[in-house]
Design a protein around this motif. Structure first.
Motif, PDB file in Angstrom:
ATOM      1  N   GLU A  18       0.813  -1.213   0.000  1.00 21.34           N
ATOM      2  CA  GLU A  18       0.000   0.000   0.000  1.00 21.34           C
ATOM      3  C   GLU A  18       0.850   1.268   0.000  1.00 21.34           C
ATOM      4  OE1 GLU A  18      -3.158   0.104  -0.374  1.00 21.34           O
ATOM      5  OE2 GLU A  18      -3.589  -2.045  -0.187  1.00 21.34           O
ATOM      6  N   GLY A  19       2.085   1.173   0.540  1.00 21.99           N
ATOM      7  CA  GLY A  19       2.972   2.325   0.534  1.00 21.99           C
ATOM      8  C   GLY A  19       2.797   3.276   1.696  1.00 21.99           C
ATOM      9  N   SER A  20       1.865   2.989   2.611  1.00 18.59           N
ATOM     10  CA  SER A  20       1.687   3.845   3.781  1.00 18.59           C
ATOM     11  C   SER A  20       1.040   3.053   4.900  1.00 18.59           C
ATOM     12  CB  SER A  20       0.825   5.074   3.458  1.00 18.59           C
ATOM     13  OG  SER A  20      -0.543   4.739   3.375  1.00 18.59           O
ATOM     14  N   VAL A  21       1.267   3.498   6.121  1.00 19.65           N
ATOM     15  CA  VAL A  21       0.683   2.840   7.282  1.00 19.65           C
ATOM     16  C   VAL A  21      -0.832   3.038   7.308  1.00 19.65           C
ATOM     17  CG1 VAL A  21       0.594   2.849   9.805  1.00 19.65           C
ATOM     18  CG2 VAL A  21       2.797   2.962   8.644  1.00 19.65           C
ATOM     19  N   SER A  22      -1.285   4.243   6.961  1.00 14.71           N
ATOM     20  CA  SER A  22      -2.723   4.531   6.987  1.00 14.71           C
ATOM     21  C   SER A  22      -3.483   3.647   6.009  1.00 14.71           C
ATOM     22  CB  SER A  22      -2.969   6.006   6.673  1.00 14.71           C
ATOM     23  OG  SER A  22      -2.379   6.835   7.640  1.00 14.71           O
ATOM     24  N   ALA A  23      -2.940   3.506   4.787  1.00 12.58           N
ATOM     25  CA  ALA A  23      -3.614   2.668   3.793  1.00 12.58           C
ATOM     26  C   ALA A  23      -3.604   1.209   4.224  1.00 12.58           C
ATOM     27  CB  ALA A  23      -2.934   2.832   2.437  1.00 12.58           C
ATOM     28  N   ALA A  24      -2.495   0.763   4.822  1.00 15.40           N
ATOM     29  CA  ALA A  24      -2.429  -0.615   5.310  1.00 15.40           C
ATOM     30  C   ALA A  24      -3.448  -0.845   6.423  1.00 15.40           C
ATOM     31  CB  ALA A  24      -1.014  -0.922   5.801  1.00 15.40           C
ATOM     32  N   ALA A  25      -3.597   0.136   7.310  1.00 20.82           N
ATOM     33  CA  ALA A  25      -4.568   0.012   8.401  1.00 20.82           C
ATOM     34  C   ALA A  25      -5.989  -0.108   7.861  1.00 20.82           C
ATOM     35  CB  ALA A  25      -4.443   1.215   9.335  1.00 20.82           C
ATOM     36  N   ARG A  26      -6.307   0.686   6.837  1.00 19.54           N
ATOM     37  CA  ARG A  26      -7.651   0.595   6.241  1.00 19.54           C
ATOM     38  C   ARG A  26      -7.858  -0.767   5.597  1.00 19.54           C
ATOM     39  NH1 ARG A  26      -6.422   5.985   4.824  1.00 19.54           N
ATOM     40  NH2 ARG A  26      -5.720   5.342   2.744  1.00 19.54           N
ATOM     41  N   ARG A  27      -6.855  -1.250   4.922  1.00 24.79           N
ATOM     42  CA  ARG A  27      -6.968  -2.558   4.253  1.00 24.79           C
ATOM     43  C   ARG A  27      -7.178  -3.684   5.259  1.00 24.79           C
ATOM     44  NH1 ARG A  27      -2.108  -4.963   0.459  1.00 24.79           N
ATOM     45  NH2 ARG A  27      -2.169  -7.106   1.222  1.00 24.79           N
ATOM     46  N   LEU A  28      -6.450  -3.635   6.380  1.00 22.88           N
ATOM     47  CA  LEU A  28      -6.536  -4.689   7.377  1.00 22.88           C
ATOM     48  C   LEU A  28      -7.642  -4.461   8.399  1.00 22.88           C
ATOM     49  CD1 LEU A  28      -2.702  -5.139   7.998  1.00 22.88           C
ATOM     50  CD2 LEU A  28      -4.202  -6.632   6.676  1.00 22.88           C
ATOM     51  N   ARG A  29      -8.272  -3.279   8.317  1.00 22.19           N
ATOM     52  CA  ARG A  29      -9.348  -2.902   9.239  1.00 22.19           C
ATOM     53  C   ARG A  29      -8.873  -2.907  10.690  1.00 22.19           C
ATOM     54  NH1 ARG A  29     -14.487  -6.339   7.226  1.00 22.19           N
ATOM     55  NH2 ARG A  29     -12.950  -8.004   7.283  1.00 22.19           N
ATOM     56  N   VAL A  30      -7.698  -2.293  10.879  1.00 23.54           N
ATOM     57  CA  VAL A  30      -7.166  -2.067  12.223  1.00 23.54           C
ATOM     58  C   VAL A  30      -6.775  -0.595  12.299  1.00 23.54           C
ATOM     59  CG1 VAL A  30      -6.317  -4.425  12.456  1.00 23.54           C
ATOM     60  CG2 VAL A  30      -4.797  -2.678  11.557  1.00 23.54           C
ATOM     61  N   ASN A  31      -6.307  -0.154  13.455  1.00 23.66           N
ATOM     62  CA  ASN A  31      -5.917   1.245  13.550  1.00 23.66           C
ATOM     63  C   ASN A  31      -4.436   1.442  13.218  1.00 23.66           C
ATOM     64  OD1 ASN A  31      -4.412   0.739  15.951  1.00 23.66           O
ATOM     65  ND2 ASN A  31      -6.293   0.899  17.153  1.00 23.66           N
ATOM     66  N   HIS A  32      -4.084   2.695  13.059  1.00 21.67           N
ATOM     67  CA  HIS A  32      -2.734   3.105  12.643  1.00 21.67           C
ATOM     68  C   HIS A  32      -1.671   2.566  13.600  1.00 21.67           C
ATOM     69  CE1 HIS A  32       0.596   5.988  12.020  1.00 21.67           C
ATOM     70  NE2 HIS A  32       0.117   6.132  10.786  1.00 21.67           N
ATOM     71  N   ALA A  33      -1.943   2.677  14.913  1.00 22.88           N
ATOM     72  CA  ALA A  33      -0.956   2.271  15.914  1.00 22.88           C
ATOM     73  C   ALA A  33      -0.662   0.774  15.864  1.00 22.88           C
ATOM     74  CB  ALA A  33      -1.429   2.674  17.304  1.00 22.88           C
ATOM     75  N   THR A  34      -1.677  -0.033  15.566  1.00 18.32           N
ATOM     76  CA  THR A  34      -1.466  -1.472  15.495  1.00 18.32           C
ATOM     77  C   THR A  34      -0.498  -1.823  14.368  1.00 18.32           C
ATOM     78  OG1 THR A  34      -3.639  -1.982  16.416  1.00 18.32           O
ATOM     79  CG2 THR A  34      -2.604  -3.692  15.104  1.00 18.32           C
ATOM     80  N   VAL A  35      -0.661  -1.192  13.215  1.00 20.69           N
ATOM     81  CA  VAL A  35       0.239  -1.460  12.090  1.00 20.69           C
ATOM     82  C   VAL A  35       1.668  -1.061  12.452  1.00 20.69           C
ATOM     83  CG1 VAL A  35       0.764  -0.932   9.686  1.00 20.69           C
ATOM     84  CG2 VAL A  35      -1.603  -1.166  10.414  1.00 20.69           C
ATOM     85  N   LEU A  36       1.838   0.111  13.049  1.00 20.65           N
ATOM     86  CA  LEU A  36       3.175   0.554  13.456  1.00 20.65           C
ATOM     87  C   LEU A  36       3.816  -0.444  14.413  1.00 20.65           C
ATOM     88  CD1 LEU A  36       2.676   4.393  14.019  1.00 20.65           C
ATOM     89  CD2 LEU A  36       4.014   3.304  12.208  1.00 20.65           C
ATOM     90  N   ARG A  37       3.027  -0.909  15.375  1.00 21.88           N
ATOM     91  CA  ARG A  37       3.562  -1.826  16.385  1.00 21.88           C
ATOM     92  C   ARG A  37       3.988  -3.145  15.759  1.00 21.88           C
ATOM     93  NH1 ARG A  37       0.840  -5.630  19.284  1.00 21.88           N
ATOM     94  NH2 ARG A  37      -1.168  -4.764  18.649  1.00 21.88           N
ATOM     95  N   ARG A  38       3.174  -3.683  14.854  1.00 23.70           N
ATOM     96  CA  ARG A  38       3.494  -4.978  14.274  1.00 23.70           C
ATOM     97  C   ARG A  38       4.676  -4.882  13.307  1.00 23.70           C
ATOM     98  NH1 ARG A  38      -0.849  -8.426  15.569  1.00 23.70           N
ATOM     99  NH2 ARG A  38       0.453 -10.103  14.766  1.00 23.70           N
ATOM    100  N   VAL A  39       4.778  -3.800  12.545  1.00 24.20           N
ATOM    101  CA  VAL A  39       5.917  -3.628  11.648  1.00 24.20           C
ATOM    102  C   VAL A  39       7.206  -3.462  12.455  1.00 24.20           C
ATOM    103  CG1 VAL A  39       6.990  -2.082   9.956  1.00 24.20           C
ATOM    104  CG2 VAL A  39       4.584  -2.715   9.723  1.00 24.20           C
ATOM    105  N   ALA A  40       7.129  -2.658  13.521  1.00 21.50           N
ATOM    106  CA  ALA A  40       8.314  -2.455  14.366  1.00 21.50           C
ATOM    107  C   ALA A  40       8.758  -3.768  15.010  1.00 21.50           C
ATOM    108  CB  ALA A  40       8.019  -1.411  15.435  1.00 21.50           C
ATOM    109  N   ALA A  41       7.803  -4.601  15.433  1.00 19.58           N
ATOM    110  CA  ALA A  41       8.140  -5.883  16.042  1.00 19.58           C
ATOM    111  C   ALA A  41       8.854  -6.789  15.033  1.00 19.58           C
ATOM    112  CB  ALA A  41       6.875  -6.570  16.560  1.00 19.58           C
ATOM    113  N   PHE A  42       8.374  -6.785  13.789  1.00 21.38           N
ATOM    114  CA  PHE A  42       9.013  -7.595  12.750  1.00 21.38           C
ATOM    115  C   PHE A  42      10.438  -7.113  12.494  1.00 21.38           C
ATOM    116  CE2 PHE A  42      10.064  -8.590   8.344  1.00 21.38           C
ATOM    117  CZ  PHE A  42       9.745  -9.937   8.267  1.00 21.38           C
ATOM    118  N   GLU A  43      10.615  -5.796  12.383  1.00 21.24           N
ATOM    119  CA  GLU A  43      11.940  -5.241  12.120  1.00 21.24           C
ATOM    120  C   GLU A  43      12.899  -5.542  13.265  1.00 21.24           C
ATOM    121  OE1 GLU A  43      11.142  -1.462   9.153  1.00 21.24           O
ATOM    122  OE2 GLU A  43      10.964  -1.136  11.315  1.00 21.24           O
ATOM    123  N   ASP A  44      12.393  -5.465  14.496  1.00 19.02           N
ATOM    124  CA  ASP A  44      13.252  -5.786  15.651  1.00 19.02           C
ATOM    125  C   ASP A  44      13.713  -7.228  15.607  1.00 19.02           C
ATOM    126  OD1 ASP A  44      13.057  -3.230  16.619  1.00 19.02           O
ATOM    127  OD2 ASP A  44      11.487  -3.688  18.083  1.00 19.02           O
TER     128      ASP A  44
END
Length: 285
Positions: A18-44
């Motif tokens: 999607e190219g953005s956290v907001s668009a990914a959140a809409r696609r997955l039907r979750v909020n912005h913070a959840t996407v940030l948290r899960r991406v950060a966990a993967f990167e860690d």
């Protein structure tokens, strides 16, 4: 990558595609913070900052694209396993822990539970009635049914119509007094409407719409109530206060860490269908 939480792949791939956290959140039907948290966990876990954060969105550098390709292949393999297991997991069996407000537990959820148990094989539904939000991260419930403007961080789910509310007063003895909100209801959209309109003196208060309805019926004051509780009650009259009419989205949700399972998706789908079938009773009038 030991003990990898493979569900993080969905979030990583959604951001990459999607190219953005907001668009990914809409696609997955979750909020912005959840996407940030899960991406950060993967990167860690992989020890690599996978995305470049730019003004135009999240970009995968060319030398990191192989990681995305591998993640896509892994996600495809996981989905294949899920499809094979789905025939077993989709059966409505076992114990389902369901939590909701007293309004829903005393109106529409019992018949929906009856429909679930009629369809399910050896299914037991455990209902927890509370106006406070249970901590689903601690597995206090599998699914929550809540009227709320937006899902709290960490939950995923589906919207199932809307809960309509309006101002009601006692039919037998009209009054200028009002009833207030306490407990979890003090943080609700209804409380915001009350604060904005300041309709009159507050003579009593409660933390439950059912208690408020009964208190209105006793003539102690007016209150904003769900139509599913108040409409058709001969003890109550709907007041001519369009500024107090509102509708709140109804969500059927689970904690993000478990909500993607085929079994819980199946249960949520049935509950959403049951609520939508009763949309006229629940919704705005």
């Amino acid at each position: 990558m030991h003990n990898q939480n493979w569900d993080d792949l969905r979030f990583v791939l959604a951001v990459a595609e999607e190219g953005s956290v907001s668009a990914a959140a809409r696609r997955l039907r979750v909020n912005h913070a959840t996407v940030l948290r899960r991406v950060a966990a993967f990167e860690d876990r992989i020890g690599l900052q996978l995305f470049e954060r730019t003004s135009s969105g999240y970009v995968v550098p060319p030398d990191h694209r192989r990681v995305i390709d591998a993640a896509r292949e892994a996600a495809a393999a996981i989905n294949a396993v899920d499809r094979v297991a789905q025939g077993v997991e989709m059966r409505l069996t076992g114990t389902l822990c369901l939590t909701s407000t007293d309004t829903f537990c005393q109106t529409v959820l019992p018949p929906i539970c009856r429909e679930l148990t009629a369809e399910g094989e050896a299914l037991c539904v455990e209902m927890s009635c509370t106006n406070a939000h249970l901590d689903l991260a601690r597995m206090e419930a599998d699914i929550t049914v809540r009227p709320t403007m937006r899902l709290p961080d960490g939950l995923i789910g589906e919207r199932a119509g809307a809960l309509g509310l309006a101002a009601y007063g006692p039919a037998s003895a009209p009054t200028r007094d009002w009833l207030g909100l306490r407990g979890p209801l003090e943080r609700s959209r209804v409380a915001e409407i009350m604060e904005t309109t300041k309709p009159g003196p507050v003579r009593a208060a409660a933390d439950s719409f059912i208690i408020l309805r009964e208190t209105v019926a006793q003539g102690l004051g007016n209150a904003i109530l769900p139509h599913v509780l108040a409409a058709g009650d001969p003890r109550l009259d709907r007041l001519d206060r369009p500024d107090m009419a509102l509708e709140i989205p109804i969500w059927v949700a689970s904690h993000a860490d478990i909500g993607g399972s085929a079994r819980l998706r199946a249960f949520r789908s049935r509950i959403v269908s049951g609520l939508l079938a009763r949309a006229e009773r629940l919704g705005p009038r």
